[in-house]
Design a protein around this motif. Structure first.
Motif, PDB file in Angstrom:
ATOM      1  N   ALA A  61       2.212  -4.018  10.957  1.00 13.81           N
ATOM      2  CA  ALA A  61       0.879  -3.535  11.316  1.00 13.81           C
ATOM      3  C   ALA A  61       1.023  -2.616  12.522  1.00 13.81           C
ATOM      4  O   ALA A  61       1.665  -2.978  13.504  1.00 13.81           O
ATOM      5  CB  ALA A  61      -0.047  -4.703  11.642  1.00 13.81           C
ATOM      6  N   GLU A  62       0.427  -1.436  12.431  1.00 11.08           N
ATOM      7  CA  GLU A  62       0.482  -0.456  13.510  1.00 11.08           C
ATOM      8  C   GLU A  62      -0.939  -0.063  13.892  1.00 11.08           C
ATOM      9  O   GLU A  62      -1.756   0.255  13.012  1.00 11.08           O
ATOM     10  CB  GLU A  62       1.255   0.785  13.071  1.00 11.08           C
ATOM     11  N   PRO A  63      -1.254  -0.061  15.180  1.00  8.79           N
ATOM     12  CA  PRO A  63      -2.605   0.343  15.597  1.00  8.79           C
ATOM     13  C   PRO A  63      -2.825   1.833  15.372  1.00  8.79           C
ATOM     14  O   PRO A  63      -1.888   2.631  15.447  1.00  8.79           O
ATOM     15  CB  PRO A  63      -2.639  -0.001  17.086  1.00  8.79           C
ATOM     16  N   ILE A  64      -4.067   2.186  15.060  1.00  9.56           N
ATOM     17  CA  ILE A  64      -4.442   3.586  14.882  1.00  9.56           C
ATOM     18  C   ILE A  64      -5.802   3.792  15.530  1.00  9.56           C
ATOM     19  O   ILE A  64      -6.640   2.889  15.543  1.00  9.56           O
ATOM     20  CB  ILE A  64      -4.455   3.984  13.390  1.00  9.56           C
ATOM     21  N   SER A  65      -6.001   4.959  16.095  1.00  8.47           N
ATOM     22  CA  SER A  65      -7.259   5.282  16.754  1.00  8.47           C
ATOM     23  C   SER A  65      -7.694   6.664  16.290  1.00  8.47           C
ATOM     24  O   SER A  65      -6.924   7.619  16.389  1.00  8.47           O
ATOM     25  CB  SER A  65      -7.068   5.260  18.265  1.00  8.47           C
ATOM     26  N   LEU A  80      10.508   2.719   0.136  1.00  9.03           N
ATOM     27  CA  LEU A  80      10.414   1.463   0.881  1.00  9.03           C
ATOM     28  C   LEU A  80       9.087   0.746   0.692  1.00  9.03           C
ATOM     29  O   LEU A  80       9.012  -0.464   0.807  1.00  9.03           O
ATOM     30  CB  LEU A  80      10.597   1.733   2.381  1.00  9.03           C
ATOM     31  N   VAL A  81       8.025   1.519   0.452  1.00 10.68           N
ATOM     32  CA  VAL A  81       6.669   0.970   0.426  1.00 10.68           C
ATOM     33  C   VAL A  81       5.915   1.531  -0.777  1.00 10.68           C
ATOM     34  O   VAL A  81       5.979   2.725  -1.047  1.00 10.68           O
ATOM     35  CB  VAL A  81       5.912   1.355   1.723  1.00 10.68           C
ATOM     36  N   ASP A  82       5.218   0.669  -1.485  1.00  6.50           N
ATOM     37  CA  ASP A  82       4.320   1.127  -2.552  1.00  6.50           C
ATOM     38  C   ASP A  82       2.955   1.434  -1.951  1.00  6.50           C
ATOM     39  O   ASP A  82       2.486   0.704  -1.064  1.00  6.50           O
ATOM     40  CB  ASP A  82       4.157   0.055  -3.634  1.00  6.50           C
ATOM     41  N   ALA A  83       2.294   2.484  -2.434  1.00  9.50           N
ATOM     42  CA  ALA A  83       0.978   2.860  -1.906  1.00  9.50           C
ATOM     43  C   ALA A  83      -0.011   1.708  -2.007  1.00  9.50           C
ATOM     44  O   ALA A  83      -0.863   1.526  -1.133  1.00  9.50           O
ATOM     45  CB  ALA A  83       0.449   4.093  -2.623  1.00  9.50           C
ATOM     46  N   ALA A  84       0.098   0.890  -3.041  1.00  5.22           N
ATOM     47  CA  ALA A  84      -0.815  -0.248  -3.217  1.00  5.22           C
ATOM     48  C   ALA A  84      -0.631  -1.300  -2.125  1.00  5.22           C
ATOM     49  O   ALA A  84      -1.503  -2.148  -1.927  1.00  5.22           O
ATOM     50  CB  ALA A  84      -0.618  -0.883  -4.594  1.00  5.22           C
ATOM     51  N   ASP A  85       0.494  -1.256  -1.411  1.00  6.39           N
ATOM     52  CA  ASP A  85       0.767  -2.228  -0.356  1.00  6.39           C
ATOM     53  C   ASP A  85       0.414  -1.715   1.034  1.00  6.39           C
ATOM     54  O   ASP A  85       0.817  -2.289   2.034  1.00  6.39           O
ATOM     55  CB  ASP A  85       2.240  -2.639  -0.385  1.00  6.39           C
ATOM     56  N   VAL A  86      -0.346  -0.611   1.100  1.00  4.31           N
ATOM     57  CA  VAL A  86      -0.789  -0.053   2.372  1.00  4.31           C
ATOM     58  C   VAL A  86      -2.283  -0.320   2.513  1.00  4.31           C
ATOM     59  O   VAL A  86      -3.069  -0.007   1.622  1.00  4.31           O
ATOM     60  CB  VAL A  86      -0.525   1.470   2.446  1.00  4.31           C
ATOM     61  N   LEU A  87      -2.692  -0.944   3.617  1.00  5.62           N
ATOM     62  CA  LEU A  87      -4.093  -1.274   3.846  1.00  5.62           C
ATOM     63  C   LEU A  87      -4.523  -0.776   5.218  1.00  5.62           C
ATOM     64  O   LEU A  87      -3.739  -0.788   6.167  1.00  5.62           O
ATOM     65  CB  LEU A  87      -4.313  -2.787   3.781  1.00  5.62           C
ATOM     66  N   ALA A  88      -5.762  -0.356   5.306  1.00  2.31           N
ATOM     67  CA  ALA A  88      -6.340   0.021   6.600  1.00  2.31           C
ATOM     68  C   ALA A  88      -7.350  -1.059   6.974  1.00  2.31           C
ATOM     69  O   ALA A  88      -8.216  -1.404   6.179  1.00  2.31           O
ATOM     70  CB  ALA A  88      -7.023   1.376   6.514  1.00  2.31           C
ATOM     71  N   GLU A  89      -7.215  -1.616   8.159  1.00  2.59           N
ATOM     72  CA  GLU A  89      -8.138  -2.649   8.629  1.00  2.59           C
ATOM     73  C   GLU A  89      -9.066  -2.039   9.666  1.00  2.59           C
ATOM     74  O   GLU A  89      -8.611  -1.417  10.633  1.00  2.59           O
ATOM     75  CB  GLU A  89      -7.357  -3.803   9.244  1.00  2.59           C
ATOM     76  N   SER A  92     -17.225   4.034   7.561  1.00  2.80           N
ATOM     77  CA  SER A  92     -17.056   3.881   9.013  1.00  2.80           C
ATOM     78  C   SER A  92     -17.475   5.165   9.721  1.00  2.80           C
ATOM     79  O   SER A  92     -17.262   6.264   9.213  1.00  2.80           O
ATOM     80  CB  SER A  92     -15.596   3.577   9.363  1.00  2.80           C
ATOM     81  N   ILE A  93     -18.061   5.008  10.893  1.00  9.35           N
ATOM     82  CA  ILE A  93     -18.537   6.140  11.686  1.00  9.35           C
ATOM     83  C   ILE A  93     -17.550   6.417  12.825  1.00  9.35           C
ATOM     84  O   ILE A  93     -17.119   5.500  13.528  1.00  9.35           O
ATOM     85  CB  ILE A  93     -19.932   5.855  12.285  1.00  9.35           C
ATOM     86  N   ILE A  94     -17.210   7.686  13.004  1.00  6.63           N
ATOM     87  CA  ILE A  94     -16.413   8.115  14.152  1.00  6.63           C
ATOM     88  C   ILE A  94     -17.387   8.853  15.067  1.00  6.63           C
ATOM     89  O   ILE A  94     -17.860   9.944  14.730  1.00  6.63           O
ATOM     90  CB  ILE A  94     -15.247   9.023  13.735  1.00  6.63           C
ATOM     91  N   ILE A 137      -3.165  -0.003  10.545  1.00  9.80           N
ATOM     92  CA  ILE A 137      -2.595   0.349   9.249  1.00  9.80           C
ATOM     93  C   ILE A 137      -1.538  -0.707   8.973  1.00  9.80           C
ATOM     94  O   ILE A 137      -0.608  -0.897   9.764  1.00  9.80           O
ATOM     95  CB  ILE A 137      -1.965   1.754   9.262  1.00  9.80           C
ATOM     96  N   GLN A 138      -1.693  -1.418   7.873  1.00  7.46           N
ATOM     97  CA  GLN A 138      -0.768  -2.489   7.520  1.00  7.46           C
ATOM     98  C   GLN A 138      -0.020  -2.119   6.251  1.00  7.46           C
ATOM     99  O   GLN A 138      -0.583  -1.489   5.355  1.00  7.46           O
ATOM    100  CB  GLN A 138      -1.529  -3.785   7.294  1.00  7.46           C
ATOM    101  N   PHE A 139       1.241  -2.500   6.181  1.00  2.00           N
ATOM    102  CA  PHE A 139       1.990  -2.271   4.958  1.00  2.00           C
ATOM    103  C   PHE A 139       3.055  -3.343   4.795  1.00  2.00           C
ATOM    104  O   PHE A 139       3.472  -3.987   5.757  1.00  2.00           O
ATOM    105  CB  PHE A 139       2.616  -0.873   4.931  1.00  2.00           C
ATOM    106  N   THR A 140       3.453  -3.551   3.552  1.00  2.00           N
ATOM    107  CA  THR A 140       4.513  -4.494   3.215  1.00  2.00           C
ATOM    108  C   THR A 140       5.638  -3.715   2.558  1.00  2.00           C
ATOM    109  O   THR A 140       5.401  -2.968   1.604  1.00  2.00           O
ATOM    110  CB  THR A 140       3.995  -5.577   2.246  1.00  2.00           C
ATOM    111  N   THR A 141       6.852  -3.874   3.059  1.00  2.00           N
ATOM    112  CA  THR A 141       7.984  -3.182   2.454  1.00  2.00           C
ATOM    113  C   THR A 141       8.377  -3.884   1.153  1.00  2.00           C
ATOM    114  O   THR A 141       8.115  -5.073   0.954  1.00  2.00           O
ATOM    115  CB  THR A 141       9.189  -3.143   3.413  1.00  2.00           C
TER     116      THR A 141
END
Length: 135
Positions: free
Chosen positions: A40-44, A66-75, A81-83, A102-106
């Motif tokens: 999990a990596e923070p994003i702003s 290394l990573v499938d697109a289906a295994d990438v999630l944004a929390e 969402s409003i910016i 941004i979370q992902f599973t290898t």
């Protein structure tokens, strides 16, 4: 067809860059990943424009090594969402940027399974925004 509103900017706090259609936001790489693990990596996301914007669509793609697109999630960064406007400005009273993870599973096993092969992957996330229209 995508309709773009008159919003102006999407960038990092204190260093906004004008967003041009098709540009991608580039984050620092995650190094030392291992097979079959979660990360999990923070994003702003901030908005240096004068109007609030809403995320109305997003695309996720990877090279798939290394990573499938289906295994990438944004929390906490979702469609709808409003910016807030002027959220790239630092200081007291400045609107807060949109923060999330941004979370992902290898993959459990990499193509080569050789740790010395140093496989690489890129996760590309394109976020599409439009002006928030007040009824």
């Amino acid at each position: 067809m995508i309709e773009w509103g008159p919003w102006q900017d999407l960038g990092l706090p204190g260093d906004p860059d004008t967003d041009i259609v098709g540009n991608e936001l580039i984050a620092l790489p995650v190094v030392g990943v291992q097979p079959g693990l979660n990360y999990a990596e923070p994003i702003s996301l901030c908005n240096a424009g004068a109007v609030d914007v809403e995320i109305f669509d997003a695309e996720i793609a990877t090279d798939g090594v290394l990573v499938d697109a289906a295994d990438v999630l944004a929390e906490a960064i979702d469609i709808g969402s409003i910016i807030p406007a002027d959220s790239c400005r630092d200081g007291v009273g400045a609107p807060q940027p949109l923060n999330g993870l941004i979370q992902f599973t290898t993959k459990a096993a990499w193509v080569d399974d050789d740790p010395l092969s140093n496989p690489e992957d890129q996760i590309r996330i394109r976020i599409f925004c439009r002006e928030v229209v007040v009824p």
